[in-house]
Scaffold this motif. Structure first.
Motif, PDB file in Angstrom:
ATOM      1  N   ARG A  30      -3.058  -0.308  -0.930  1.00 19.83           N
ATOM      2  CA  ARG A  30      -4.144   0.466  -1.526  1.00 19.83           C
ATOM      3  C   ARG A  30      -3.838   0.825  -2.977  1.00 19.83           C
ATOM      4  NH1 ARG A  30      -9.463   1.122  -1.192  1.00 19.83           N
ATOM      5  NH2 ARG A  30     -10.088   3.077  -2.152  1.00 19.83           N
ATOM      6  N   ALA A  31      -2.582   1.211  -3.235  1.00 18.68           N
ATOM      7  CA  ALA A  31      -2.188   1.562  -4.594  1.00 18.68           C
ATOM      8  C   ALA A  31      -2.303   0.354  -5.523  1.00 18.68           C
ATOM      9  CB  ALA A  31      -0.764   2.097  -4.596  1.00 18.68           C
ATOM     10  N   LYS A  32      -1.900  -0.788  -5.035  1.00 16.75           N
ATOM     11  CA  LYS A  32      -2.003  -2.001  -5.853  1.00 16.75           C
ATOM     12  C   LYS A  32      -3.459  -2.359  -6.105  1.00 16.75           C
ATOM     13  CE  LYS A  32      -0.411  -6.774  -6.169  1.00 16.75           C
ATOM     14  NZ  LYS A  32       0.353  -7.858  -5.499  1.00 16.75           N
ATOM     15  N   SER A  33      -4.300  -2.192  -5.079  1.00 19.83           N
ATOM     16  CA  SER A  33      -5.713  -2.495  -5.232  1.00 19.83           C
ATOM     17  C   SER A  33      -6.369  -1.552  -6.230  1.00 19.83           C
ATOM     18  CB  SER A  33      -6.404  -2.401  -3.864  1.00 19.83           C
ATOM     19  OG  SER A  33      -7.762  -2.771  -3.956  1.00 19.83           O
ATOM     20  N   LEU A  34      -5.986  -0.263  -6.187  1.00 21.80           N
ATOM     21  CA  LEU A  34      -6.505   0.694  -7.161  1.00 21.80           C
ATOM     22  C   LEU A  34      -6.049   0.360  -8.571  1.00 21.80           C
ATOM     23  CD1 LEU A  34      -6.094   4.069  -5.232  1.00 21.80           C
ATOM     24  CD2 LEU A  34      -8.246   3.036  -5.962  1.00 21.80           C
TER      25      LEU A  34
END
Length: 329
Positions: A30-34
């Motif tokens: 999720r952090a990478k996607s954000l």
């Protein structure tokens, strides 16, 4: 026993680290996607990491083939809509409450995955439900969306993904960027049209207000439709037809049949009759010379007689039982 306790104590940090890493798989993705602001770009390893094993989150993966050499036009047409869906979902669910990840696996980066899934076409959209947790599915098999009806809009895919998720899960809406090019183009066209009308109005308005112009237009329209123009279009009538003797029949037998050329001839007859009548009623009385006026009366009266006589002969040709006639036809 002491050495066993020391060994156990030394391994505890590594065990906790492994547990933390496993538990934070969704958070890391999720952090990478954000960070990138769009669906994750996956390879075989990334696809397996997100979709295999235990998971308390959902994964939506697009398997595609974007390179030109693969000839997947549908893949390239759908990709902007897929990116829009991913960006809108990520932007609207920054807290990760939907616990849903979006990823893209291109054929170049995931050949082994394509082979294992036995995929022969692209694009293919897969939804992987959670395997553990309150929203877990019993079989946890991926749900497939096939693009049988061509490229889909982001809103359609959003509706499909929303149906796979529980009702209480937040579902961010699609946020399309403002199409400034379209707005500017439409505004320019409207302003240009208004300007053109304002400039041309001194020249166009006198034409539109001309009684003779509207009279001519109305007369042509009346002649066109009374001659059977719509009948020809509805019945798909032939233009002409052979008479069986090597010649051409210009008029069809019977009042319920007609040829295309026949309607044009009848329209021309009606036009000549109308023009002769208008001339007798409007033009001839304005002639100052009495001899010229008398000649015009005989001329237009002769035209009326001949054309009406020819019209009656056409009626007799179409139906032999028609009784009326006028010389010379």
């Amino acid at each position: 026993m002491r050495w066993f306790q020391v060994l156990t104590a030394s391994l505890l940090p590594f065990t906790a680290l492994a547990a933390k890493k496993t538990g934070d798989k969704f958070a890391d993705a999720r952090a990478k996607s954000l960070e990138i602001g769009r669906p994750l770009k996956l390879d075989d390893g990334g696809y397996g990491s997100l979709t295999k094993g235990q998971r308390d989150y959902s994964v939506v993966v697009l398997l595609t083939a974007l390179e030109t050499r693969f000839g997947c036009v549908l893949c390239r047409e759908f990709q902007p809509e897929w990116d829009l869906l991913g960006k809108s979902w990520i932007k609207g669910d920054k807290a990760g409450q939907s616990r849903t990840l979006f990823g893209t696996l291109d054929f170049v980066d995931g050949k082994n995955t394509f082979q294992s899934l036995q995929l022969q076409t692209a694009p293919v959209l897969l939804f992987f439900p959670p395997t553990v947790g309150p929203n877990a599915k019993i079989d946890a098999q991926p749900v497939r969306y096939d693009f049988t009806s061509g490229p889909q809009a982001a809103e359609q895919i959003h509706a499909w993904v929303s149906r796979q998720l529980p009702a209480d899960v937040p579902k961010p809406k699609i946020s399309r960027p403002i199409n400034w090019v379209k707005i500017i183009s439409v505004t320019t066209a409207v302003v240009g049209g208004i300007t053109a009308l304002a400039v041309a109005s001194p020249y166009v308005l006198p034409l539109l207000q001309n009684r003779n112009l509207w009279a001519a237009f109305s007369l042509i329209t009346v002649l066109l439709f009374t001659s059977g123009h719509m009948f020809n279009h509805i019945r798909k009538t032939p233009y002409v037809q052979g008479d069986g003797k090597g010649g051409i029949s210009y008029f069809a037998g019977g009042f319920s049949n007609q040829f295309g050329l026949e309607s044009q001839i009848i329209a021309a007859i009606y036009g000549v009759l109308a023009f002769a009548t208008i001339s007798l009623a409007l033009k001839v009385p304005r002639i100052a010379d009495s001899r010229a006026q008398q000649f015009a009366v005989f001329l237009w009266s002769g035209v009326l007689l001949c054309m009406y006589s020819f019209l009656l002969s056409v009626f007799r040709q179409k139906n032999g039982g028609y009784q009326f006639w006028l010389p010379p036809f």
